[in-house]
Design a protein around this motif. Sequence first.
Motif, short mmCIF file in Angstrom:
data_model
loop_
_atom_site.label_atom_id
_atom_site.label_comp_id
_atom_site.label_asym_id
_atom_site.label_seq_id
_atom_site.Cartn_x
_atom_site.Cartn_y
_atom_site.Cartn_z
N GLY A 1 49.59 6.67 -14.68
CA GLY A 1 49.67 5.75 -15.81
C GLY A 1 50.91 5.91 -16.66
N LYS A 2 51.77 6.88 -16.34
CA LYS A 2 53.04 7.14 -17.03
C LYS A 2 52.86 7.32 -18.54
CE LYS A 2 55.76 4.71 -13.54
NZ LYS A 2 56.77 3.65 -13.24
N PRO A 3 52.03 8.27 -18.95
CA PRO A 3 51.84 8.53 -20.38
C PRO A 3 53.02 9.28 -20.97
CG PRO A 3 50.68 10.17 -19.11
CD PRO A 3 51.26 9.20 -18.11
N ALA A 4 53.02 9.41 -22.30
CA ALA A 4 54.08 10.17 -22.97
C ALA A 4 53.98 11.66 -22.65
CB ALA A 4 54.00 9.95 -24.48
N ALA A 5 52.75 12.14 -22.50
CA ALA A 5 52.47 13.53 -22.16
C ALA A 5 50.99 13.60 -21.79
CB ALA A 5 52.78 14.47 -23.33
N ILE A 6 50.55 14.75 -21.30
CA ILE A 6 49.15 14.95 -20.95
C ILE A 6 48.69 16.29 -21.51
CG2 ILE A 6 47.51 15.38 -19.06
CD1 ILE A 6 49.10 13.42 -17.37
N VAL A 7 47.48 16.30 -22.07
CA VAL A 7 46.84 17.54 -22.51
C VAL A 7 45.69 17.81 -21.55
CG1 VAL A 7 45.59 18.69 -24.38
CG2 VAL A 7 47.45 17.09 -24.91
N ILE A 8 45.60 19.04 -21.04
CA ILE A 8 44.56 19.35 -20.06
C ILE A 8 44.02 20.77 -20.24
CG2 ILE A 8 46.26 20.10 -18.33
CD1 ILE A 8 44.32 19.00 -16.17
N SER A 9 42.72 20.91 -20.01
CA SER A 9 42.10 22.22 -19.89
C SER A 9 41.64 22.38 -18.45
CB SER A 9 40.90 22.36 -20.84
OG SER A 9 40.29 23.63 -20.66
N PRO A 10 42.34 23.16 -17.64
CA PRO A 10 42.01 23.26 -16.22
C PRO A 10 40.62 23.85 -15.98
CG PRO A 10 44.22 24.11 -16.65
CD PRO A 10 43.56 23.92 -17.99
N THR A 11 39.92 23.28 -15.00
CA THR A 11 38.58 23.77 -14.69
C THR A 11 38.61 25.10 -13.94
OG1 THR A 11 38.60 22.48 -12.65
CG2 THR A 11 37.53 21.49 -14.56
N GLN A 12 39.70 25.34 -13.20
CA GLN A 12 39.75 26.54 -12.38
C GLN A 12 41.19 27.00 -12.25
OE1 GLN A 12 40.54 27.85 -9.22
NE2 GLN A 12 38.92 29.38 -9.00
N PHE A 13 41.41 28.30 -12.37
CA PHE A 13 42.76 28.85 -12.45
C PHE A 13 43.58 28.57 -11.19
CE2 PHE A 13 45.82 32.31 -11.82
CZ PHE A 13 46.53 32.28 -13.01
N ALA A 14 43.06 28.94 -10.03
CA ALA A 14 43.83 28.83 -8.80
C ALA A 14 43.98 27.39 -8.34
CB ALA A 14 43.19 29.68 -7.70
N ALA A 15 42.87 26.65 -8.32
CA ALA A 15 42.87 25.32 -7.72
C ALA A 15 43.72 24.31 -8.48
CB ALA A 15 41.44 24.80 -7.61
N LEU A 16 43.87 24.48 -9.80
CA LEU A 16 44.64 23.50 -10.59
C LEU A 16 46.11 23.83 -10.68
CD1 LEU A 16 43.54 20.91 -12.07
CD2 LEU A 16 41.78 22.48 -11.25
N GLY A 17 46.53 24.96 -10.12
CA GLY A 17 47.92 25.37 -10.23
C GLY A 17 48.89 24.37 -9.64
N LYS A 18 48.74 24.06 -8.36
CA LYS A 18 49.66 23.13 -7.70
C LYS A 18 49.57 21.72 -8.25
CE LYS A 18 50.30 25.69 -3.38
NZ LYS A 18 50.14 25.67 -1.90
N PRO A 19 48.37 21.19 -8.51
CA PRO A 19 48.31 19.84 -9.12
C PRO A 19 49.05 19.76 -10.45
CG PRO A 19 46.17 20.40 -8.21
CD PRO A 19 47.01 21.64 -8.12
N ILE A 20 48.97 20.81 -11.26
CA ILE A 20 49.69 20.81 -12.53
C ILE A 20 51.20 20.93 -12.29
CG2 ILE A 20 50.13 22.19 -14.62
CD1 ILE A 20 47.06 22.60 -14.75
N ASP A 21 51.60 21.75 -11.31
CA ASP A 21 53.02 21.82 -10.94
C ASP A 21 53.55 20.43 -10.58
OD1 ASP A 21 53.15 24.55 -11.30
OD2 ASP A 21 52.88 25.03 -9.17
N GLU A 22 52.79 19.69 -9.78
CA GLU A 22 53.22 18.36 -9.35
C GLU A 22 53.25 17.38 -10.52
OE1 GLU A 22 54.38 17.34 -6.32
OE2 GLU A 22 54.40 19.51 -5.99
N ALA A 23 52.22 17.44 -11.37
CA ALA A 23 52.16 16.54 -12.52
C ALA A 23 53.34 16.77 -13.46
CB ALA A 23 50.85 16.73 -13.26
N ALA A 24 53.70 18.04 -13.64
CA ALA A 24 54.75 18.39 -14.59
C ALA A 24 56.14 17.93 -14.14
CB ALA A 24 54.75 19.90 -14.83
N LYS A 25 56.27 17.53 -12.88
CA LYS A 25 57.54 16.98 -12.41
C LYS A 25 57.79 15.58 -12.99
CE LYS A 25 57.40 19.49 -8.00
NZ LYS A 25 57.26 19.37 -6.52
#
Length: 320
Positions: free
Chosen positions: A82-106
Amino acid sequence: MKNLLIATALVSLASFSAPSFATDAPTIPIIVKDTTSFYWQIVLAGARKAGKDLGVNVPELGAQSESDINGQISILENAVAGKPAAIVISPTQFAALGKPIDEAAKKVKIIGIDSSADSKAFTSFLTTDNVQGGRIGADGLAAAIAAKYGKAEGDVALITSIPGVGSLDARAKGFKEQLAAKYPGLKLVADKVADGQATTGLNIMTDLITANPNLRGVFASNLIMAQGAGQAIAENKKADTIKVIGFDSDDKTVKFLADGTLAGLVVQDPFRMGYDGIKTALAASKGEKIETFVDTGANLITTANMKEPRSQELLSPKVK
């Protein structure tokens, strides 16, 4: 299955309730672990208030439960699209959300709140110092046991809600470290990990009561486990002999605190977490200088101090 998860995420994206703003107002989604629990409702209330104060559209998104890892990943991917200005997130799980957050942050700045993930891509991270929260839990438990038995001595136990959650692992670490450093008379005889369900917390606490006749204290390190442990203490009439310190609060645990079923609650400031999460995300989207880490604080509330003004602010926040 993948299509179902994507459909669920799209429904979540479409179903949020947000105030009306001008069409050119920035959009900053907040993605929490579980939109149904009281704790996350407080976080969302803080984010909602920040949106109103700062003129930001704040879609309120969340998984079906704290264990719905794939659901949160899908929601994050759709939020990024959706191309927001930024995103705030509380990850549900430490390991599993690592790569998705890396990709999102690009593609967009990511502000983390509450629980971390295996990623160095957060622009800023706002949370309770959960190691310190665990230490506070140990101090509260030791004080409650000493008040009853004269000394901080005897068998104690730890109940953790879900394995692999950064915030919960940190609380357990702080609790154990504090016992070892300050309370050699307290012996950790059980370290139990549940499945995130209050009924499991109830069953674990009931089993602890049966299997450990000399048990003097328990640290239930999140709201759901505090609910279950409190119910078991009440049903077995053990409030006088077994002291329980919980973490976070809702109507049920506050009632347990008031009647002495629970000896204390370590309470965070989730409203501030939500509010400052949006505020920080907006500043980051504008390229302003922000802190990379913010400790939003934790406090021990007991029956003795629960009527104090600050305690009431934390125990009875406005969620509407």
